[in-house]
Motif scaffolding. Structure first.
Motif, PDB file in Angstrom:
ATOM      1  N   ALA A 104       0.823  -1.230   0.035  1.00  0.00           N
ATOM      2  CA  ALA A 104       0.139   0.135  -0.076  1.00  0.00           C
ATOM      3  C   ALA A 104       0.959   1.130  -0.068  1.00  0.00           C
ATOM      4  O   ALA A 104       1.830   1.289   0.522  1.00  0.00           O
ATOM      5  N   VAL A 105       0.461   2.289  -0.658  1.00  0.00           N
ATOM      6  CA  VAL A 105       1.051   3.649  -0.571  1.00  0.00           C
ATOM      7  C   VAL A 105      -0.104   4.538  -0.078  1.00  0.00           C
ATOM      8  O   VAL A 105      -1.360   4.113  -0.191  1.00  0.00           O
ATOM      9  N   ALA A 106       0.147   5.568   0.511  1.00  0.00           N
ATOM     10  CA  ALA A 106      -0.631   6.738   1.075  1.00  0.00           C
ATOM     11  C   ALA A 106      -0.400   7.966  -0.001  1.00  0.00           C
ATOM     12  O   ALA A 106       0.737   8.411  -0.256  1.00  0.00           O
ATOM     13  N   VAL A 107      -1.693   8.907  -0.223  1.00  0.00           N
ATOM     14  CA  VAL A 107      -1.541   9.768  -0.944  1.00  0.00           C
ATOM     15  C   VAL A 107      -2.377  10.839  -0.082  1.00  0.00           C
ATOM     16  O   VAL A 107      -3.848  10.414   0.163  1.00  0.00           O
ATOM     17  N   VAL A 108      -1.850  11.920   0.369  1.00  0.00           N
ATOM     18  CA  VAL A 108      -2.440  12.785   1.243  1.00  0.00           C
ATOM     19  C   VAL A 108      -3.739  13.528   0.396  1.00  0.00           C
ATOM     20  O   VAL A 108      -3.379  13.828  -0.756  1.00  0.00           O
ATOM     21  N   SER A 109      -4.986  13.354   0.478  1.00  0.00           N
ATOM     22  CA  SER A 109      -6.098  13.500  -0.523  1.00  0.00           C
ATOM     23  C   SER A 109      -7.339  14.510   0.114  1.00  0.00           C
ATOM     24  O   SER A 109      -6.980  14.732   1.418  1.00  0.00           O
ATOM     25  N   VAL A 144       2.683  13.695  -0.737  1.00  0.00           N
ATOM     26  CA  VAL A 144       2.178  15.020  -0.124  1.00  0.00           C
ATOM     27  C   VAL A 144       2.315  16.290  -1.237  1.00  0.00           C
ATOM     28  O   VAL A 144       3.468  16.281  -1.562  1.00  0.00           O
ATOM     29  N   VAL A 145       1.269  16.660  -1.462  1.00  0.00           N
ATOM     30  CA  VAL A 145       1.422  17.856  -2.522  1.00  0.00           C
ATOM     31  C   VAL A 145       1.261  18.930  -1.739  1.00  0.00           C
ATOM     32  O   VAL A 145       0.479  19.248  -0.848  1.00  0.00           O
ATOM     33  N   ASN A 146       2.494  19.954  -1.685  1.00  0.00           N
ATOM     34  CA  ASN A 146       2.607  20.889  -0.864  1.00  0.00           C
ATOM     35  C   ASN A 146       3.262  22.135  -1.529  1.00  0.00           C
ATOM     36  O   ASN A 146       4.405  22.133  -1.984  1.00  0.00           O
ATOM     37  N   ALA A 157       7.587  22.813   7.180  1.00  0.00           N
ATOM     38  CA  ALA A 157       8.715  21.903   6.862  1.00  0.00           C
ATOM     39  C   ALA A 157       9.180  20.613   7.870  1.00  0.00           C
ATOM     40  O   ALA A 157       8.957  19.688   7.625  1.00  0.00           O
ATOM     41  N   GLU A 158       8.820  21.304   9.240  1.00  0.00           N
ATOM     42  CA  GLU A 158       9.084  20.454  10.316  1.00  0.00           C
ATOM     43  C   GLU A 158       8.181  19.337  10.423  1.00  0.00           C
ATOM     44  O   GLU A 158       8.542  18.125  10.683  1.00  0.00           O
ATOM     45  N   THR A 159       6.703  19.547   9.774  1.00  0.00           N
ATOM     46  CA  THR A 159       6.014  18.516   9.858  1.00  0.00           C
ATOM     47  C   THR A 159       6.397  17.185   8.871  1.00  0.00           C
ATOM     48  O   THR A 159       6.228  15.990   9.223  1.00  0.00           O
ATOM     49  N   LEU A 160       6.734  18.004   7.643  1.00  0.00           N
ATOM     50  CA  LEU A 160       7.138  16.739   6.770  1.00  0.00           C
ATOM     51  C   LEU A 160       8.307  16.279   6.916  1.00  0.00           C
ATOM     52  O   LEU A 160       8.650  15.011   6.573  1.00  0.00           O
ATOM     53  N   VAL A 176       7.417  14.744  -2.011  1.00  0.00           N
ATOM     54  CA  VAL A 176       6.589  15.638  -1.937  1.00  0.00           C
ATOM     55  C   VAL A 176       6.425  16.635  -3.108  1.00  0.00           C
ATOM     56  O   VAL A 176       7.638  16.858  -3.706  1.00  0.00           O
ATOM     57  N   ASP A 177       5.430  16.903  -3.450  1.00  0.00           N
ATOM     58  CA  ASP A 177       5.240  17.543  -4.923  1.00  0.00           C
ATOM     59  C   ASP A 177       5.017  19.083  -4.565  1.00  0.00           C
ATOM     60  O   ASP A 177       4.037  19.500  -4.051  1.00  0.00           O
ATOM     61  N   GLU A 178       6.096  19.699  -5.124  1.00  0.00           N
ATOM     62  CA  GLU A 178       5.998  21.292  -4.981  1.00  0.00           C
ATOM     63  C   GLU A 178       5.797  21.895  -6.161  1.00  0.00           C
ATOM     64  O   GLU A 178       6.607  22.925  -6.503  1.00  0.00           O
ATOM     65  N   ALA A 179       4.789  21.409  -7.014  1.00  0.00           N
ATOM     66  CA  ALA A 179       4.500  21.985  -8.314  1.00  0.00           C
ATOM     67  C   ALA A 179       3.974  23.643  -8.187  1.00  0.00           C
ATOM     68  O   ALA A 179       4.639  24.463  -9.011  1.00  0.00           O
ATOM     69  N   PHE A 180       3.428  23.963  -6.865  1.00  0.00           N
ATOM     70  CA  PHE A 180       2.993  25.269  -6.934  1.00  0.00           C
ATOM     71  C   PHE A 180       4.055  26.251  -5.841  1.00  0.00           C
ATOM     72  O   PHE A 180       3.747  27.226  -5.310  1.00  0.00           O
ATOM     73  N   GLY A 181       5.177  25.502  -5.675  1.00  0.00           N
ATOM     74  CA  GLY A 181       6.102  26.086  -4.472  1.00  0.00           C
ATOM     75  C   GLY A 181       6.750  26.948  -4.668  1.00  0.00           C
ATOM     76  O   GLY A 181       7.246  27.952  -4.033  1.00  0.00           O
TER      77      GLY A 181
END
Length: 341
Positions: A104-109, A144-146, A157-160, A176-181
């Motif tokens: 299993a993988v987890a995707v924060v959704s 996680v998309v962030n 940052a500290e949470t991740l 961590v997907d930072e597409a909008f970072g």
């Protein structure tokens, strides 16, 4: 194989239903900077020759300096979608011949749907979790998309980093997907990748610079992970012109770009507030609206040849991308004022 996901940007399909020429529509269905930067000069050899190593190396050095990744040289990829689809292979390669039964993988959704689709298509179970705290030790990988798309949720940052450490202790990976970072650099973990060995970061080039058609992104991770991505993508994965543009723009002054994006974001917010719509989240590049009439608003705007993003899993949501100028603000405002008149 799972069904394709409907994304933003489908102007041709919308025009086929609601009429008008695609070029006359106002496309607010994506999270792309609507004011693309001016293209730098591209040497003729970048078009004429296969992309040589020096172009790749220069783009990687420019990305390292822009993203602040220290000794890690980000890998240019033909859009981050290309490496999202490689993630299942990365897990399988990492498991080797062990007897680990975790699948299993987890995707924060909810978030960008292609992550779940890539893993489901590869035969993995996907747990859509509501928060990073719900990621469990048995997950092989967490995404996680962030900041998140489409609601703009952001994790410090500290949470991740704490999540990464939990994943690493169990032998898992954190993506961590930072597409909008680029619009909020303080959220980025790029500077920490060197010390966070089980972290993979994806960055989008086209969203911030307004050049999505270039199909360019970057992966930031430890060298052995990047080497696998590079091998699986094959030779000349990114075009010479794309590498040349990246090498120039990533070294440019991006403060005016951020300023223009923030100006356009303020313009969009003024229009949405003026229409009495409730803003439920977003980033500098898009705003999420929650309204029980979302489906009717979507259709109404389409009849005025304005496309926004709707969501089959959240029918009360609409995502509005930025308008390119004040004239477009007025066009959107006038269309919204006509709703139910």
């Amino acid at each position: 194989m799972s069904a394709p996901i409907a994304h933003g940007g489908g102007i041709t399909a919308a025009a086929a239903i609601f009429g008008g020429r695609p070029e006359d529509w106002l496309d607010l269905s994506t999270g792309i900077n609507p004011c693309p930067v001016a293209l730098p000069d591209i040497p003729a050899r970048a078009w004429h020759r296969l992309p040589d190593r020096h172009l790749v190396d220069e783009a990687r050095r420019a990305a390292r300096d822009h993203y602040g990744s220290g000794e890690i040289l980000p890998l240019p990829v033909p859009g981050t979608q290309s490496v999202i689809q490689l993630l299942p292979r990365l897990i399988e390669a990492g498991r080797g011949t062990t007897t680990d039964k975790r699948v299993a993988v987890a995707v924060v959704s909810p978030t960008y749907g292609e992550y779940a689709r890539a893993f489901t298509s590869a035969g993995f179970a996907v747990d859509a979790v509501g928060d990073v705290a719900a990621v469990r030790a048995e997950h092989l990988l967490a995404v996680v998309v962030n900041p998140n798309n489409p609601d703009g949720r952001a994790w410090p940052a500290e949470t991740l980093i704490a999540l990464h450490d939990r994943m690493k202790a169990a032998g898992g990976l954190l993506v961590v997907d930072e597409a909008f970072g680029d619009t909020d650099p303080a959220l980025s973990l790029a500077a920490r990748v060197q010390e966070l060995s089980n972290l993979i970061i994806f960055r989008s080039f086209g969203k911030f610079f307004g050049l999505a058609g270039l199909r360019l992104g970057f992966a930031i991770a430890r060298d052995d992970i990047l080497a696998r991505f590079e091998d699986w993508l094959g030779p000349w994965a990114v075009s010479g012109p794309a590498l040349s543009i990246a090498g120039s723009l990533l070294r440019s002054d991006v403060a005016p770009i951020r300023s223009r994006i923030n100006e356009r974001c303020a313009g969009l917010h003024a229009v949405l507030k003026g229409a009495g719509l409730r803003m439920a989240g977003g980033t500098a590049l898009f705003t999420l609206v929650a309204d029980a009439r979302a489906g009717d608003i979507y259709t109404h705007l389409c009849r005025h040849h304005i496309l926004v993003r709707k969501f089959d899993y959240a029918p009360e949501w609409l995502r509005f991308g930025l308008t390119p100028d004040v004239a477009a603000d007025r066009r959107l405002s006038q269309a919204l004022q006509r709703f139910e008149q």
